[in-house]
Design a protein around this motif. Structure first.
Motif, short mmCIF file in Angstrom:
data_model
loop_
_atom_site.label_atom_id
_atom_site.label_comp_id
_atom_site.label_asym_id
_atom_site.label_seq_id
_atom_site.Cartn_x
_atom_site.Cartn_y
_atom_site.Cartn_z
N HIS A 80 1.58 -1.91 -10.87
CA HIS A 80 1.07 -0.73 -11.54
C HIS A 80 2.02 -0.33 -12.43
O HIS A 80 3.70 -0.55 -12.37
N HIS A 82 4.00 1.43 -13.74
CA HIS A 82 5.41 3.01 -13.75
C HIS A 82 6.74 2.34 -13.74
O HIS A 82 6.80 1.31 -12.86
N ASP A 84 9.59 2.23 -13.15
CA ASP A 84 10.69 1.95 -11.34
C ASP A 84 10.48 1.11 -10.78
O ASP A 84 10.75 0.22 -9.74
N HIS A 85 9.10 0.13 -10.69
CA HIS A 85 8.44 -1.11 -10.32
C HIS A 85 8.62 -2.18 -11.25
O HIS A 85 8.77 -3.12 -10.48
N ASP A 163 -1.10 7.01 -7.38
CA ASP A 163 -0.28 8.56 -8.22
C ASP A 163 -0.07 8.31 -9.31
O ASP A 163 0.76 8.85 -10.06
N ASP A 182 2.27 2.21 -4.92
CA ASP A 182 2.47 3.35 -4.59
C ASP A 182 0.99 4.22 -3.95
O ASP A 182 0.25 4.79 -4.14
N HIS A 222 6.92 2.46 -1.75
CA HIS A 222 8.38 3.74 -1.39
C HIS A 222 8.02 3.76 -0.08
O HIS A 222 7.02 4.49 0.03
ZN ZN Z 1 6.29 4.55 -7.60
#
Ligand code: ZN
Length: 292
Positions: A80, A82, A84-85, A163, A182, A222
């Protein structure tokens, strides 16, 4: 960690949560980013990585972890959009220049947006500063819904909004494994800031789709360091969403809701992620009530 079947196995790298700038939660818990995972699906000679962490430090850990496997990195799948991934992928891609970085077309689009000045400079820069590698990778649109690893199918499923919008998960039938991105949170408070009632229903449908694959192992994007990858985390994520909605419906104050969810979901990490969601959704609830 992981299981092996028919020449396939998987391993998970989890990095700790880390402090970020921001206000503490009502109980004084400092602002944190959640612990995050990357999953390596290993064949006999090649491997496919699912998601790629966030910072330079994560990137070094990722490179070292994959070097240690002695496998050719064939592809990286991003679940996805985001940052942070996937912000942590630059050094890994530099080390494996032939690797294919792929995602569904809508996710490719979100990845581009995350790296754009409008979003990067407003959100990610202030959160992580110069900790994010300079080189941010992009992905090519995946055609079809499968990645082949030495004749084994890794199957991509769309999960809709969890999310964020357009999230996906990867099912590896031969390993009874789902890599959930997520859609599933394991021992960490789900990030509800960018959701509403309708999207939290969509999130529940995504959890149903994962459950329909009947996986034994589910890796959450996470997850708490050291936590297992049992499939019960699918139901536990749903339980959190149900408790979250029930708490909002109760009419309690933001602080009361925060306290009750901390008690009911004792042990989940990152209370500031919980607080962000509670704060935003009680404010919108109170504003909606005032407007009637
Ligand atoms: Zn995330």
């Amino acid at each position: 960690m992981g299981t092996a079947a028919g020449g396939l196995s998987y391993e998970v790298l989890v990095v700790d949560g880390q402090p970020i700038p921001g206000r503490p939660a009502p109980d004084g818990s400092p602002a944190m980013w959640s612990p995050t995972s990357a999953t390596l699906i290993c064949g006999e000679k090649s491997a496919v990585l699912v998601d790629g962490l966030t910072t330079k430090e994560h990137a070094s850990a990722l490179v070292e972890w994959i070097d240690g496997r002695g496998l050719e990195l064939q592809a990286i799948y991003v679940t996805h959009g985001h940052g942070d991934h996937f912000f942590g992928l630059g050094p890994l891609v530099a080390r494996h220049p032939d690797v294919a970085v792929v995602a569904l077309p809508e996710v490719v689009e979100h990845m581009r947006e995350q790296a754009s000045p409008e979003i990067y400079d407003k959100l990610w820069g202030p959160l992580f500063g110069d900790q994010i590698p300079e080189e941010i990778v992009s992905a090519a649109p995946l055609t079809g819904d499968r990645i082949d690893l030495e004749g084994h199918s890794l199957i991509v499923h769309r999960g809709g909004h969890s999310d964020r919008s357009d999230t996906t998960f990867l099912h590896v039938p031969e390993l009874d494994l789902v890599v959930a991105g997520d859609i599933v949170y394991n021992g960490v408070f789900p990030f509800t800031l960018d959701t509403d009632r309708a999207s939290r229903d969509e999130w529940r449908e995504a959890l149903d789709r994962i459950a329909a694959c009947r996986p034994t192992h589910v890796v959450a994007g996470h997850k708490a360091p050291g936590a297992d990858d049992d499939h019960r985390h699918v139901a536990e994520t749903r339980k959190f969403l149900d408790d979250f909605d029930a708490a909002l419906d109760s009419g309690a104050s933001a602080e009361e809701i925060f306290d009750s969810l901390v008690t009911t979901h004792d042990g989940r990490l990152n209370r500031t992620a919980l607080w962000a969601g509670v704060f935003v959704h009680t404010r919108s609830r109170d504003e909606a009530a005032a407007a009637i």
